[in-house]
Motif scaffolding. Structure first.
Motif, short mmCIF file in Angstrom:
data_model
loop_
_atom_site.label_atom_id
_atom_site.label_comp_id
_atom_site.label_asym_id
_atom_site.label_seq_id
_atom_site.Cartn_x
_atom_site.Cartn_y
_atom_site.Cartn_z
N GLY B 60 -25.26 -9.64 -0.73
CA GLY B 60 -24.21 -9.78 0.28
C GLY B 60 -23.77 -11.22 0.37
N GLN B 61 -22.58 -11.41 0.94
CA GLN B 61 -22.08 -12.78 1.10
C GLN B 61 -22.80 -13.45 2.25
N ASN B 62 -22.52 -14.73 2.46
CA ASN B 62 -23.10 -15.43 3.61
C ASN B 62 -22.72 -14.70 4.89
N ALA B 64 -23.55 -11.76 5.83
CA ALA B 64 -23.36 -10.31 5.67
C ALA B 64 -24.39 -9.51 6.46
N LYS B 66 -27.95 -9.82 5.53
CA LYS B 66 -29.14 -9.63 4.67
C LYS B 66 -30.39 -10.20 5.34
N ILE B 233 -24.46 -5.20 1.06
CA ILE B 233 -24.16 -5.19 2.49
C ILE B 233 -22.99 -6.16 2.74
N ASP B 234 -22.11 -5.74 3.59
CA ASP B 234 -20.95 -6.58 3.89
C ASP B 234 -20.57 -6.40 5.35
N HIS B 235 -20.35 -7.51 6.06
CA HIS B 235 -20.04 -7.47 7.48
C HIS B 235 -21.03 -6.58 8.24
N PHE B 324 -16.46 -7.30 -3.03
CA PHE B 324 -16.33 -7.97 -1.74
C PHE B 324 -14.87 -8.25 -1.40
N GLN B 327 -13.42 -5.20 -0.05
CA GLN B 327 -13.90 -4.96 1.31
C GLN B 327 -13.19 -5.86 2.31
N LYS B 328 -12.91 -7.10 1.86
CA LYS B 328 -12.24 -8.07 2.72
C LYS B 328 -10.88 -7.53 3.14
N HIS B 331 -11.34 -5.09 5.88
CA HIS B 331 -11.62 -5.70 7.19
C HIS B 331 -10.42 -6.50 7.65
#
Lengths: 264, 331
Positions: B60-62, B64, B66, B233-235, B324, B327-328, B331
């Motif tokens: 996952g991004q920063n 997210a 995790k 995992i995202d958001h 991602f 997904q962005k 969102h």
């Protein structure tokens, strides 16, 4: 039991690593004690007795203050609170020993270290001053020793508990530095650390008599100097007070663990 | 799988209340009596199960969610809601029997004592976890050998390099032979050589001790090399859970066609076959739809004089990046 001893020992080992700090603390203790005694010698100049104390007794009082302070004075709330704020207690929380117990064992390690530093210095000062002043002798009867050691334990538990409460409150507040100063000033004023109870104005003495802080410095010294002996009501008051702060800490800890955000 | 899961998360939610300070002195004064709080959904309705012996990559991004999930699993954080079971325990009960069976290694937080040699921290952990002498000696020797740190364990931790410290952190975490290992960015900040050493070690540890491992990392290399299964995992929400290969099948829309031409051709001539990514005669790189990759390659071979053609999957990093980005947009 071995794991508790290992934690105490590691904090002792850690303290030994800082050699420069060791020298600074030794000099500070020496300087502080000598200047304190010099001030009281000056106060007693031309007088044989003030408020029931002779100069030798007052010097004995403050030498005992130094020793008691070495045993009981816990000052970890500032940096421990910072650790809580910055999420640096994660590793303590994943270990199979509760966090408050780890803090207690660490502090005992630190106290033992400072005690080994302070005791020889205090004896040295005592010896040097005893060459010029009658510092009196102390009758170390088993009863006196037992009461003194008991009160040292009480004093330590009060100091530790107050510091621990400040740390636990920092799970909600942003810092415990203010609480640390509050604790230090309150104990200094109301425990007999700064001056013996007999030198206090009436209103302050009344407040001190109500509060339990007198069991930290004033009462243990009076026990050693055989001015008082503990009564059953003292024990009842002490146990009641310790039970209250113990359960308050437990309650705070339970709430704090749910509140922890583990920043970073 | 017939075995019972060793880790189970059902509808986990962890929300934080975050104070938004207005900038400047005026904002600080206003904050004395009135503060604005915002609810941040760090983990929002995540469910998954992990079975004994698995190594699962948590991608996952920063921000997210995790690390927050790992912190809930290790009992550091209380969840807002949901059910969590690790080794049959509720992690936030923090029972010593549970704590003796897992370890958490965080690349950005130390458990080693900074001013003392790592060996002192090892001895402390030995006592805290009540590891018998013989077992401690055996495990320590093995870990020291695997990570090649014999010469540094008696040097003050603050004098060690980041890579050496990380190796010692791993040893400190593994001395009690945990059944479950949470690794949060264990290779962060390390050079490629050290990253490889740690990956090899984690793989060897998993194979030898049959430990269950959850690994979070920004380096796809870690995940690719260590994990068969990945959870993305995202958001705060799980967007993928399955084999790494499935991510490629599911989210890689294109394949990469690399060509080496014999004859000089016009750039425009190639553009009609796909998205031209690079063109520097004699080399050209095209992105083409996955399903048509073979057919387009055949056409190119017919239409031009081609010295070499190569069809490749995009890198996993690129696929995840694309995932991602998509997904962005949602969102």
């Amino acid at each position: 039991m071995r794991r508790y001893f290992a934690l105490i020992q590691l904090w002792f080992i850690k303290a030994l690593e800082y050699r420069a700090e060791l020298v600074v603390w030794a000099i500070l203790t020496l300087l502080n004690t000598v200047i304190l005694l010099a001030i009281w010698i000056s106060v007693f100049r031309g007088q044989t007795s003030v408020n029931g104390y002779q100069v030798g007794q007052i010097m004995q009082y403050f030498l005992l203050v130094t020793v008691i302070n070495g045993v009981t004075a816990s000052h970890f709330e500032g940096w421990r609170s910072q650790e809580v704020r910055e999420g640096k207690i994660d590793h303590y929380l994943t270990k199979p020993i509760s966090y408050p117990l780890q803090v207690l064992l660490a502090d005992i390690g630190n106290r033992l270290f400072y005690l080994t530093l302070i005791l020889p210095i205090t004896f040295l000062v005592y010896y040097v001053f005893s060459l010029s002043f009658n510092l009196g002798t102390v009758a170390f009867t088993p009863l006196v020793i037992a009461q003194f050691i008991f009160l040292l334990g009480v004093g330590y538990l009060i100091e530790f508990s107050c510091a621990m409460i400040a740390v636990l409150l920092s799970f909600w507040f942003e810092g415990a530095e203010g609480l640390e100063h509050f604790k230090w000033i309150t104990i200094s004023l109301f425990s007999g650390f700064m001056i013996p109870l007999e030198f206090m104005p009436g209103w302050l003495r009344s407040a001190v008599d109500i509060l339990p802080l007198k069991y930290m410095y004033a009462i243990p010294i009076q026990v050693i100097q055989q001015r008082v002996t503990l009564r059953i009501t003292d024990f009842m008051y002490i146990f009641f007070f310790l039970a209250v702060i113990f359960f308050f800490q437990r309650w705070l800890w339970q709430k704090a663990t749910a509140k922890y955000t583990s920043s970073g | 799988m017939s075995e019972a899961p060793i880790i189970s998360i059902q509808n986990l939610k962890k929300y934080f209340k975050v104070y938004r300070k207005k900038p400047g002195l005026l904002g600080s004064i206003q904050s004395l009596w009135s503060r604005e709080y915002e609810e941040v959904k760090a983990v929002d309705d995540v469910s998954f199960e992990i079975y004994p012996g698995e190594i699962v990559g948590f991608i996952g991004q920063n921000g997210a969610g995790k690390t927050t999930t790992l912190k809930v699993l290790s009992g550091l954080l209380y969840p807002t809601s949901g059910e969590v079971s690790v080794l049959g325990f509720n992690p936030w009960d923090r029972k010593p029997d549970f704590q003796r069976q897992f370890a958490l290694v965080m690349g950005q937080k130390n458990q080693l004592w900074w001013d003392l040699p790592a060996m002192e921290s090892f001895l402390l952990n030995k006592a805290i976890y009540e590891v018998p002498d013989a077992e401690f000696d055996k495990t320590l020797d093995k870990l020291v050998e695997l990570l090649d740190v014999k010469d540094i364990i008696n040097v003050q931790v603050r004098k060690l390099s980041l890579g050496q410290r990380m190796k010692c952190e791993l040893i400190a975490a593994l001395l009690h032979s945990p059944k479950v290992l949470f690794l949060d960015e264990p290779t962060i900040g390390l050079d490629v050589v050290m990253q490889k050493v740690l990956r090899d070690f984690i793989k060897a540890y998993n194979q030898e001790f049959k430990a269950t491992i959850i690994l979070t990392s920004h380096y796809m290399g870690d995940v690719k090399e260590l994990c068969k299964r990945a959870i993305v995992i995202d958001h705060g929400q799980k967007i993928f859970d399955g084999d790494l290969q499935d991510i490629i099948d599911q989210f890689a829309r294109n394949k990469i066609l690399s060509l080496i031409m014999n004859d000089k051709i016009n750039q425009k001539q190639l553009e009609k076959y796909g998205q031209l990514k690079e063109f520097e005669y004699p080399k050209a790189t095209l992105l083409v739809p996955r399903a048509k990759a073979a057919k387009i390659a055949g056409q190119l071979l017919t239409d031009f004089s081609v010295a070499d053609v190569n069809i490749e999957e995009p890198t996993i990093d690129a696929i995840i990046r694309e995932l991602f980005l998509s997904q962005k947009k949602v969102h």
